[in-house]
Enzyme design. Structure first.
Site, short mmCIF file in Angstrom:
data_model
loop_
_atom_site.label_atom_id
_atom_site.label_comp_id
_atom_site.label_asym_id
_atom_site.label_seq_id
_atom_site.Cartn_x
_atom_site.Cartn_y
_atom_site.Cartn_z
N SER A 16 0.83 -1.21 0.00
CA SER A 16 0.00 0.00 0.00
C SER A 16 0.86 1.25 0.00
O SER A 16 2.03 1.23 0.39
CB SER A 16 -0.90 0.03 1.24
OG SER A 16 -1.67 -1.13 1.30
N GLU A 46 2.86 -0.27 -5.16
CA GLU A 46 2.32 -0.60 -6.48
C GLU A 46 2.08 0.69 -7.26
O GLU A 46 1.75 1.72 -6.69
CB GLU A 46 1.01 -1.39 -6.35
CG GLU A 46 -0.07 -0.70 -5.54
CD GLU A 46 -1.45 -1.22 -5.86
OE1 GLU A 46 -1.57 -2.36 -6.26
OE2 GLU A 46 -2.40 -0.44 -5.69
N PHE A 47 2.28 0.59 -8.56
CA PHE A 47 2.07 1.74 -9.44
C PHE A 47 0.98 1.42 -10.46
O PHE A 47 1.07 1.79 -11.62
CB PHE A 47 3.37 2.12 -10.15
CG PHE A 47 4.44 2.63 -9.21
CD1 PHE A 47 4.46 3.95 -8.79
CD2 PHE A 47 5.44 1.78 -8.74
CE1 PHE A 47 5.43 4.43 -7.93
CE2 PHE A 47 6.42 2.24 -7.87
CZ PHE A 47 6.42 3.57 -7.46
N LEU A 48 -0.05 0.72 -10.03
CA LEU A 48 -1.14 0.35 -10.93
C LEU A 48 -2.16 1.49 -10.98
O LEU A 48 -2.49 2.07 -9.95
CB LEU A 48 -1.84 -0.93 -10.45
CG LEU A 48 -0.96 -2.13 -10.07
CD1 LEU A 48 -1.84 -3.29 -9.62
CD2 LEU A 48 -0.10 -2.55 -11.25
N ALA A 108 5.92 10.31 -6.60
CA ALA A 108 5.38 10.08 -7.95
C ALA A 108 3.96 10.63 -8.05
O ALA A 108 3.62 11.34 -9.02
CB ALA A 108 5.40 8.58 -8.28
N PHE A 150 -0.70 13.66 -18.77
CA PHE A 150 -1.22 14.38 -17.60
C PHE A 150 -1.24 15.89 -17.82
O PHE A 150 -1.07 16.66 -16.89
CB PHE A 150 -0.42 14.03 -16.34
CG PHE A 150 -0.96 12.81 -15.64
CD1 PHE A 150 -1.63 12.90 -14.43
CD2 PHE A 150 -0.81 11.56 -16.21
CE1 PHE A 150 -2.14 11.78 -13.80
CE2 PHE A 150 -1.32 10.43 -15.59
CZ PHE A 150 -1.98 10.53 -14.38
N ALA A 153 -6.42 19.69 -19.35
CA ALA A 153 -7.14 20.54 -18.40
C ALA A 153 -8.49 19.92 -18.09
O ALA A 153 -9.11 19.29 -18.95
CB ALA A 153 -7.33 21.94 -19.00
N CYS A 161 -5.84 8.51 -4.20
CA CYS A 161 -4.41 8.66 -3.91
C CYS A 161 -3.88 10.08 -3.88
O CYS A 161 -3.22 10.47 -2.92
CB CYS A 161 -3.60 7.87 -4.93
SG CYS A 161 -3.82 6.10 -4.78
N PHE A 162 -4.16 10.83 -4.94
CA PHE A 162 -3.43 12.08 -5.11
C PHE A 162 -3.53 13.02 -3.90
O PHE A 162 -2.53 13.43 -3.34
CB PHE A 162 -3.90 12.82 -6.37
CG PHE A 162 -3.37 12.22 -7.65
CD1 PHE A 162 -2.47 11.16 -7.62
CD2 PHE A 162 -3.75 12.72 -8.88
CE1 PHE A 162 -1.98 10.60 -8.80
CE2 PHE A 162 -3.26 12.17 -10.07
CZ PHE A 162 -2.37 11.12 -10.02
#
Length: 369
Positions: A16, A46-48, A108, A150, A153, A161-162
């Site tokens: 996680s 994980e980077f899924l 990231a 990314f 706009a 997550c972010f």
């Protein structure tokens, strides 16, 4: 629990996204309950991404494994690396210390969110000057040092997550006596909140400074297409903003249930991240909100349409049919820049598309309420 049932030495892998130093906490708990068993803790974030998880698993940009810099720690790292080596090229498997692995995941996500906030900040300037944010981001993305991803706009970023990870980063910075660094990352979230507020203010000011009693169709509620996930979706804040001005909302999303939408609109921020028993049991159903299973039902007799998720089906709707069944003047507020603005204006819609040159109707309307 791991310590209770372990009968031989174990490698414990945290997958996680966790606060930095979580591995250390796990290590302490296991060591104090070890009964002579040796535990090695690895961080393997994980980077899924939702919607592309299987592809991300089979062809990852990188696999990150962090562990202790001791002979035992290095042995544990090698054991996990050998598992991934069955399908991931060795040069894509990065081995670091524990803290680097934990922090890399937060970093990231912070960098990705920062790109979205950067292009969204530009979208406000584009509207003010008559520039087109799509053209600006295309030109910027052609720089190989920056790249095109990314840079779309939108009404803002969402997902589980972010925001959480940036707040996590902010907390770590503050705990380590780095307020300037903390404030830098806070700004990414502030711009995201500003973008959502700006979108709501555009809607209200365009529609004669009030949406009270007006039917607004909300197309899309998930935080991005190809998922039913609504955690921190910008749609929640946009809907709450409109409800605050007493709008009547008719919501359609191909993947999100009515129960989930009602729940999200009645819960406090971050309630979704609490254990289930601490969440409100039966959220109060909102009388101003109806959830329908068809875009045409959502838009029938509506005064305005808000597109909040970039579902592919919204690009191919029969907008002439929608226009004919709406109240006039009919508004489209495209929060994802997916519609053909010129075509919609030809039909008769007044269109607001984020970061695009403003419709004549909107030019005299203030962006801030």
């Amino acid at each position: 629990m791991i310590a209770d049932v372990s009968k031989s030495n174990k490698i414990v892998v945290e997958k996680s996204t966790v606060p930095v130093k979580t591995a250390e906490a796990i290590e302490k708990i296991l060591t104090h309950n070890s009964k002579g068993i040796n535990f090695q803790i690895l961080s393997n974030p994980e980077f899924l991404a939702e919607g592309t998880a299987i592809q991300d698993l089979f062809e990852p940009d990188r696999v990150l494994i962090g562990g202790r810099e001791t002979p035992e720690g290095q042995k544990a790292i090698k054991a996990l690396r050998d598992v991934y080596a069955h399908w991931v090229p060795m040069d894509r498997i990065i081995c670091t210390n524990l803290w680097s692995a934990e922090l890399s995941k937060l970093a990231a996500n912070a960098f990705l969110a920062q790109r979205i906030s950067s292009v969204n900040a530009m979208s406000a300037l584009c509207e003010a000057t008559g520039a087109d944010v799509s053209q600006v981001s295309h030109a910027v993305g052609k720089d190989t040092r920056i790249g095109p991803k990314f840079l779309n706009a939108s009404v803002g970023f969402g997902g589980s997550c972010f925001q959480k990870d940036i707040l996590n980063l902010v907390y770590i910075c503050e705990c380590n006596g780095l307020p300037e660094v903390a404030n830098y990352w806070k700004q990414v979230i502030k711009v995201n909140d500003y973008q959502k507020t700006r979108f709501v203010n555009r809607i209200v000011s365009s529609m004669f400074n009030t949406v009270s009693g007006k039917k607004i169709a909300i197309l899309g509620f998930a935080f991005k297409k190809d998922t039913g996930d609504t955690r921190e979706t910008p749609a929640i804040d946009v809907c709450k903003g409109l409800l605050g001005d007493k709008a009547m909302l008719s919501i359609y999303d191909p993947q999100v249930s009515e129960e989930q939408i009602q729940r999200d609109l009645s819960m406090n921020k971050f309630d979704w991240d609490h254990p289930v028993h601490l969440q409100p049991t039966s959220p109060s159903s909102m009388k101003q909100v109806s959830v329908v299973w068809d875009a045409y039902a959502a838009t029938k007799d509506a005064h305005g349409i808000c597109i909040l998720t970039e579902w592919d089906e919204f690009k191919t709707l029969d907008y002439q049919k929608i226009y004919d069944n709406m109240q006039k003047p009919a508004f489209v507020f495209d929060g994802r820049n997916i519609v053909d603005v010129a075509k919609l204006r030809e039909i008769g819609f007044i269109v607001y598309s984020i970061g695009k040159p403003l419709d004549e109707w909107l030019k005299d309307m203030p962006a801030v309420a």
